[in-house]
Design an enzyme around this catalytic site. Structure first.
Site, PDB file in Angstrom:
ATOM      1  N   ASP A 264      45.310  39.619  53.172  1.00 46.71           N
ATOM      2  CA  ASP A 264      46.100  39.878  51.974  1.00 46.71           C
ATOM      3  C   ASP A 264      47.010  38.664  51.726  1.00 46.71           C
ATOM      4  OD1 ASP A 264      47.212  40.944  49.709  1.00 46.71           O
ATOM      5  OD2 ASP A 264      47.670  42.889  50.590  1.00 46.71           O
TER       6      ASP A 264
HETATM    7  C1  NOJ Z   1      48.746  41.583  47.275  1.00 50.75           C
HETATM    8  C2  NOJ Z   1      48.222  42.988  47.256  1.00 50.75           C
HETATM    9  O1  NOJ Z   1      48.658  43.697  48.389  1.00 50.75           O
HETATM   10  C3  NOJ Z   1      46.713  43.068  47.190  1.00 50.75           C
HETATM   11  O2  NOJ Z   1      46.336  44.409  47.002  1.00 50.75           O
HETATM   12  C4  NOJ Z   1      46.190  42.190  46.086  1.00 50.75           C
HETATM   13  O3  NOJ Z   1      44.793  42.301  46.026  1.00 50.75           O
HETATM   14  C5  NOJ Z   1      46.632  40.769  46.334  1.00 50.75           C
HETATM   15  N1  NOJ Z   1      48.068  40.702  46.353  1.00 50.75           N
HETATM   16  C6  NOJ Z   1      46.084  39.791  45.283  1.00 50.75           C
HETATM   17  O4  NOJ Z   1      46.657  40.044  44.062  1.00 50.75           O
END
Ligand code: NOJ
Length: 715
Positions: A264
């Site tokens: 993430d």
């Molecule tokens: C952080 C988020 O937790 C995740 O769900 C998301 O896909 C990413 N950012 C990219 O935007």
């Protein structure tokens, strides 16, 4: 099950990837493991040119649109020593431009095929914009509505969520035709964050982890999910992004996952803040060794992997192992053959077919919580429409979170939907209601204006930014003065129809018995107003059922229907039992609950046998009759309870369901299969077992409905 990950095309793509891999320099290999956001491209210093030339970029996130992605792709391909197209990724969560109801709303349809259709439509729009990869579906089990990300998932139940997870993967990936690669997230137990506070620790037993939180991931992988995202949180003390047990032993070893894992955003660097890594190099070493293949986002892999190889902390075969699935999936999505998209393809945005689907989905996801008979509206001459979501800002809020790519100006407002559906009614739109504190005089002014109409419709709830990532809340009441507004509207003596639009279950206990009708519309998306008008006028009969428990008060949270049995269940007979002194033990609305404009009767319920073998299957048959005077859909739910087991079992667990549409007066025979394998649970040795013994079974309209109870035995 056939899917893109076990197809002949996958095998062929892998062979090509193996060939290409042999030609890559170390820098190029690590580049394939590195994803970049907007900043690399728009940077003044043009660092992207160096990065492009050296092959240090494998993927982009949040860069979108045919023109833009084509331009970046062509720059990249021209500059690289070895031309390897980038894969563009984005959060396509509930639609791309055409926005569908949020995932939590979609799950209330109890129709996984609806999600498959919505995600397939979203994938087509995203594909047209140059994307080949979405960061979805989110399949985190969420038992705590304080956690704002509850809106991105499919509710509190593992069985139901697993069905939706598989459907979403099928929808996005389109079996390889125009695939938007799916990414199962957030692996794992992100929804178990303590206190519902985003990014917080998750402390779950391994039994619960395997039994409750992991099965939706397994279901998505079995459906062919190409990628997985490692979560921000730590799980029992080990950050998910550096968790070898989760990312390697379980994901690859037990679940047979063949795709790649992306961290993430920033999660690798955050290993330092977790106190799990000393510095960036250590963080990269730990994340990569645990099983993260691609970093979101930036240069940490580019900068640190070479030294880790020199020091012998990583091996070249580890790097190859990670690059291979990335290249394979680039071949599989056709990127090498056609790295660009036709800008004309974007004409598909907001096409009639997608808008019709959004409208249909909006009607299938709303849950009717209360109705004194006011709905469906008949011969209504005048309507007062108020509440913060009736204002123009409602156009964005009715889309819900993760709608950055959507176009709020395209949202059909509740007002527009009502005007189109009931053109003869006089609709008095009363401004002034807000999400924050309102003075009593302002509330009274709205109420006295509203009193002049036959019916009052109040659209209340949340702004879209109040849920979603970092949208945790400690209070689940309607925010600001919305509750006071509704009570003042009720005091006028006019019937009040309250529409609640939010990303999470809200506490509605104070208004529940005062309003004439309560319809939880969630955040319905682009066609919000039309979908809501279809429901209010009875063109479509509400059939949504809750997939999360609605608490009576926030103090009951976490509250979920399938909790383990206590030794002292609340019976109300004496003091010393599991209950609260100051509020009911029951929720306000149980999991599975939802009303209709018609009534359904379940009869002639029979079990194929009163005993089954541990590898056998039970079939439960019943007649469902629409006994009311409207066509409509019933959601027949099957729950079980394992009476005695080697671990304490939940009081009740959903193990089957069927949604059936019936014209008024019609009946049908419904059969729900219950394979004994679905009765398995995780024992203290972390094995899935079906233990012989007695079970209870309920055919029910919601998780609190115990009218139809049966016994059977597993031998
Ligand atoms: C952080 C988020 O937790 C995740 O769900 C998301 O896909 C990413 N950012 C990219 O935007």
């Amino acid at each position: 099950m056939d899917n893109i990950m076990n197809s002949p095309a996958y095998k062929a793509a892998r062979e090509k990837a193996q060939e290409l891999l042999k030609k890559l320099t170390l820098t190029e290999k690590i580049g394939q493991l590195s994803q970049f956001g907007n900043s690399i491209y728009s940077s003044e210093e043009k660092i992207y040119e160096d990065h492009f030339r050296e092959g240090k970029v494998g993927s982009f996130l949040t860069l979108r649109g045919a023109e833009k992605t084509n331009k970046i792709q062509s720059d990249l391909l021209e500059m690289q020593r070895t031309p390897i197209p980038a894969i563009f990724a984005d959060d396509v969560i509930h639609g791309y431009r055409t926005t569908f109801p949020t995932p939590i709303a979609q799950s209330c349809s109890w129709d996984p095929e609806l999600t498959e259709r919505c995600d397939a439509a979203a994938a087509k729009e995203a594909y047209a914009a140059g994307l080949k990869w979405t960061f979805g579906p989110m399949v985190d089990i969420a038992r705590d509505p304080r956690w704002g990300r509850i809106m991105e998932g499919f509710g509190e139940d593992t069985y139901l969520c697993s069905q939706f997870a598989a459907a979403a993967v099928r929808g996005f990936q389109d079996n390889g035709k125009t695939p938007l690669l799916a990414c199962m997230k957030h692996y794992a137990a992100y929804g178990a964050c303590v206190g519902g506070r985003d990014y917080n620790t998750a402390d779950v037993s391994l039994e619960t982890l395997h039994e409750v939180y992991l099965p939706p991931f397994k279901a998505g992988i079995d459906a062919g999910a190409a990628t997985v995202m490692s979560a921000f949180n730590d799980v029992n003390g080990v950050p998910a992004t550096a968790n070898h047990y989760l990312l390697t032993d379980v994901l690859r070893g037990q679940f047979g996952f063949k795709g790649f894992v992306v961290s993430d955003a920033g999660a690798v660097g955050e290993l330092i803040a977790h106190g799990f890594a000393a510095d960036p190099k250590d963080a990269v070493c730990k994340a990569f060794s645990a099983g993260v293949d691609m970093i979101m986002a930036g240069d940490m892999f580019n900068d640190n992997i070479p030294a880790l190889l020199e020091e012998g902390k990583l091996k070249m075969e580890d790097i190859d192992r990670s690059v291979l699935p990335i290249l394979t999936l680039k071949y599989l999505t056709g990127l090498f053959e056609e790295p660009y998209v036709d800008p004309d393809g974007e004409k598909i945005f907001f096409c009639e077919e997608h808008l019709a689907l959004a409208r249909e989905a909006g009607t299938q996801c709303a849950v009717l919580l209360e109705n004194n008979g006011i709905l469906p509206l008949k011969n209504v001459k005048s309507i007062a429409l108020t509440g913060p979501l009736t204002h123009p800002c409602g156009q964005a809020h009715l889309l819900g979170g993760w709608c950055g790519i959507a176009d709020p100006s395209r949202t059909v407002t509740i007002e527009d939907g009502l005007r189109a559906a009931i053109p003869d009614a006089n609709i008095n739109v009363i401004p002034g209601a807000t999400f924050v504190h309102m003075d009593k005089e302002d509330i009274d002014a709205i109420a006295s204006d509203a009193a002049g109409s036959d019916v009052i419709i109040a659209v209340v709830g949340e702004e879209n930014g109040m849920a979603g990532e970092a949208g945790s809340k400690a209070d689940l009441d309607l925010c600001g003065s919305q509750e006071d507004l509704i009570l003042a509207l009720c005091d006028t003596g006019r019937p009040v129809i309250c529409l609640v639009s939010a990303g999470r279950p809200l506490v509605l206990s104070k208004i529940k018995d005062k309003v004439a009708a309560l319809l939880n519309i969630w955040q319905p998306g682009t066609e919000a107003g039309n979908a809501v008008a279809d429901l209010l006028t009875g063109k479509v009969n509400p059939s949504g059922h809750l997939t999360t428990t609605f608490p009576y008060t926030v103090g009951q949270v976490p509250i979920y229907y399938n909790h383990p049995s206590t030794g002292r269940p609340a019976s109300g007979r004496w003091r010393f039992e599991s209950k609260y002194m100051d509020c009911p033990i029951e929720p306000l609305y149980p999991f599975g609950y939802g009303l209709s404009y018609t009534s359904f009767e379940y009869s002639e319920i029979s079990l194929s046998s009163d005993s089954i073998a541990a590898d056998g299957e039970l079939k439960v048959s019943l007649t469902v009759t629409n006994t009311g005077d409207q066509d409509g859909a019933a959601v027949v739910q099957l729950y079980v309870r394992d009476l005695v087991a080697s671990r304490v079992r939940p009081v009740k667990e959903l193990k089957g369901f069927k949604k059936v549409f019936l014209e008024k007066g019609a009946s049908t025979r419904v059969v729900i299969s219950l394979p004994a394998a679905n009765l398995a649970f995780v024992n203290s040795d972390l094995e899935w077992v079906v233990e012989p013994g007695q079970f209870k079974l309920w055919i029910a309209d919601n998780s609190a409905d115990e009218r139809f109870e049966f016994d059977f035995e597993v031998t």
